[in-house]
Design a protein around this motif. Structure first.
Motif, mmCIF file in Angstrom:
data_model
loop_
_atom_site.group_PDB
_atom_site.id
_atom_site.type_symbol
_atom_site.label_atom_id
_atom_site.label_comp_id
_atom_site.label_asym_id
_atom_site.label_seq_id
_atom_site.Cartn_x
_atom_site.Cartn_y
_atom_site.Cartn_z
ATOM 1 N N LEU A 26 0.813 -1.208 0.000
ATOM 2 C CA LEU A 26 0.000 0.000 0.000
ATOM 3 C C LEU A 26 0.852 1.265 0.000
ATOM 4 N N LYS A 27 2.030 1.168 0.584
ATOM 5 C CA LYS A 27 2.939 2.321 0.576
ATOM 6 C C LYS A 27 3.494 2.561 -0.828
ATOM 7 N N VAL A 28 3.829 1.478 -1.521
ATOM 8 C CA VAL A 28 4.374 1.574 -2.872
ATOM 9 C C VAL A 28 3.304 1.984 -3.877
ATOM 10 N N ASP A 29 2.067 1.520 -3.664
ATOM 11 C CA ASP A 29 0.969 1.813 -4.586
ATOM 12 C C ASP A 29 -0.273 2.251 -3.801
ATOM 13 N N PRO A 30 -0.240 3.465 -3.229
ATOM 14 C CA PRO A 30 -1.358 3.917 -2.395
ATOM 15 C C PRO A 30 -2.676 4.078 -3.154
ATOM 16 N N GLU A 31 -2.615 4.179 -4.456
ATOM 17 C CA GLU A 31 -3.826 4.337 -5.268
ATOM 18 C C GLU A 31 -4.272 3.011 -5.891
ATOM 19 N N ALA A 32 -3.810 1.903 -5.341
ATOM 20 C CA ALA A 32 -4.151 0.586 -5.881
ATOM 21 C C ALA A 32 -5.666 0.402 -5.906
ATOM 22 N N ALA A 33 -6.153 -0.196 -6.963
ATOM 23 C CA ALA A 33 -7.594 -0.420 -7.110
ATOM 24 C C ALA A 33 -8.150 -1.297 -5.994
ATOM 25 N N ASN A 34 -7.314 -2.168 -5.434
ATOM 26 C CA ASN A 34 -7.764 -3.084 -4.391
ATOM 27 C C ASN A 34 -7.327 -2.640 -2.995
ATOM 28 N N ALA A 35 -6.995 -1.370 -2.838
ATOM 29 C CA ALA A 35 -6.461 -0.877 -1.561
ATOM 30 C C ALA A 35 -7.405 -1.156 -0.397
ATOM 31 N N ARG A 36 -8.697 -0.957 -0.595
ATOM 32 C CA ARG A 36 -9.673 -1.194 0.475
ATOM 33 C C ARG A 36 -9.699 -2.670 0.871
ATOM 34 N N ALA A 37 -9.709 -3.553 -0.105
ATOM 35 C CA ALA A 37 -9.715 -4.990 0.180
ATOM 36 C C ALA A 37 -8.428 -5.410 0.896
ATOM 37 N N VAL A 38 -7.316 -4.822 0.491
ATOM 38 C CA VAL A 38 -6.039 -5.141 1.133
ATOM 39 C C VAL A 38 -6.068 -4.682 2.589
ATOM 40 N N GLN A 39 -6.585 -3.487 2.840
ATOM 41 C CA GLN A 39 -6.668 -2.995 4.218
ATOM 42 C C GLN A 39 -7.571 -3.887 5.059
ATOM 43 N N LEU A 40 -8.658 -4.358 4.488
ATOM 44 C CA LEU A 40 -9.541 -5.280 5.212
ATOM 45 C C LEU A 40 -8.831 -6.597 5.534
ATOM 46 N N LYS A 41 -8.001 -7.078 4.619
ATOM 47 C CA LYS A 41 -7.224 -8.301 4.858
ATOM 48 C C LYS A 41 -6.232 -8.072 5.997
ATOM 49 N N ILE A 42 -5.622 -6.898 6.030
ATOM 50 C CA ILE A 42 -4.701 -6.558 7.123
ATOM 51 C C ILE A 42 -5.448 -6.611 8.459
ATOM 52 N N TYR A 43 -6.630 -5.996 8.525
ATOM 53 C CA TYR A 43 -7.419 -6.028 9.758
ATOM 54 C C TYR A 43 -7.766 -7.462 10.155
ATOM 55 N N GLU A 44 -8.135 -8.276 9.174
ATOM 56 C CA GLU A 44 -8.485 -9.674 9.444
ATOM 57 C C GLU A 44 -7.300 -10.405 10.061
ATOM 58 N N TRP A 45 -6.133 -10.259 9.449
ATOM 59 C CA TRP A 45 -4.946 -10.947 9.958
ATOM 60 C C TRP A 45 -4.506 -10.407 11.303
ATOM 61 N N GLU A 46 -4.667 -9.105 11.537
ATOM 62 C CA GLU A 46 -4.319 -8.559 12.847
ATOM 63 C C GLU A 46 -5.148 -9.231 13.936
ATOM 64 N N GLY A 47 -6.394 -9.559 13.623
ATOM 65 C CA GLY A 47 -7.244 -10.250 14.577
ATOM 66 C C GLY A 47 -6.854 -11.697 14.807
ATOM 67 N N MET A 48 -6.025 -12.247 13.947
ATOM 68 C CA MET A 48 -5.620 -13.649 14.056
ATOM 69 C C MET A 48 -4.300 -13.818 14.798
ATOM 70 N N ILE A 49 -3.635 -12.703 15.081
ATOM 71 C CA ILE A 49 -2.370 -12.764 15.809
ATOM 72 C C ILE A 49 -2.699 -12.873 17.295
ATOM 73 N N PRO A 50 -2.137 -13.859 17.980
ATOM 74 C CA PRO A 50 -2.405 -13.991 19.419
ATOM 75 C C PRO A 50 -2.055 -12.698 20.155
ATOM 76 N N LYS A 51 -2.841 -12.356 21.144
ATOM 77 C CA LYS A 51 -2.643 -11.114 21.902
ATOM 78 C C LYS A 51 -1.237 -11.012 22.465
ATOM 79 N N ALA A 52 -0.657 -12.113 22.905
ATOM 80 C CA ALA A 52 0.688 -12.100 23.490
ATOM 81 C C ALA A 52 1.740 -11.697 22.463
ATOM 82 N N ALA A 53 1.488 -11.955 21.182
ATOM 83 C CA ALA A 53 2.472 -11.651 20.141
ATOM 84 C C ALA A 53 2.431 -10.190 19.732
ATOM 85 N N LYS A 54 1.374 -9.488 20.093
ATOM 86 C CA LYS A 54 1.231 -8.083 19.672
ATOM 87 C C LYS A 54 2.049 -7.143 20.496
#
Length: 74
Positions: free
Chosen positions: A46-74
């Motif tokens: 997203l930093k390299v291509d901030p205007e990517a057509a799929n930027a919203r979907a990519v950000q949603l995937k980031i949020y999804e994966w952040e929720g999958m990281i165990p709390k202790a690892a954060k």
């Protein structure tokens, strides 16, 4: 998948501005359940291509994966 990650890593050392490389490497890392690395790679995408057509979907995937990281690892 591990070989693909290594090959993308090598390619991105040569061409760090290649958005598709960061995106694909991030998705592969996600498949390997290395969510922290996958998130970092998608953020670089997203930093390299901030205007990517799929930027919203990519950000949603980031949020999804952040929720999958165990709390202790954060």
């Amino acid at each position: 998948f591990n070989d693909a990650v290594d090959l993308y890593d090598e390619a991105l050392e040569i061409a760090p501005w290649w958005p598709a490389g960061h995106y694909n490497r991030g998705l592969i890392l996600g498949e390997l359940k290395d969510y922290e690395s996958a998130i970092g790679e998608l953020k670089r995408y997203l930093k390299v291509d901030p205007e990517a057509a799929n930027a919203r979907a990519v950000q949603l995937k980031i949020y999804e994966w952040e929720g999958m990281i165990p709390k202790a690892a954060k």
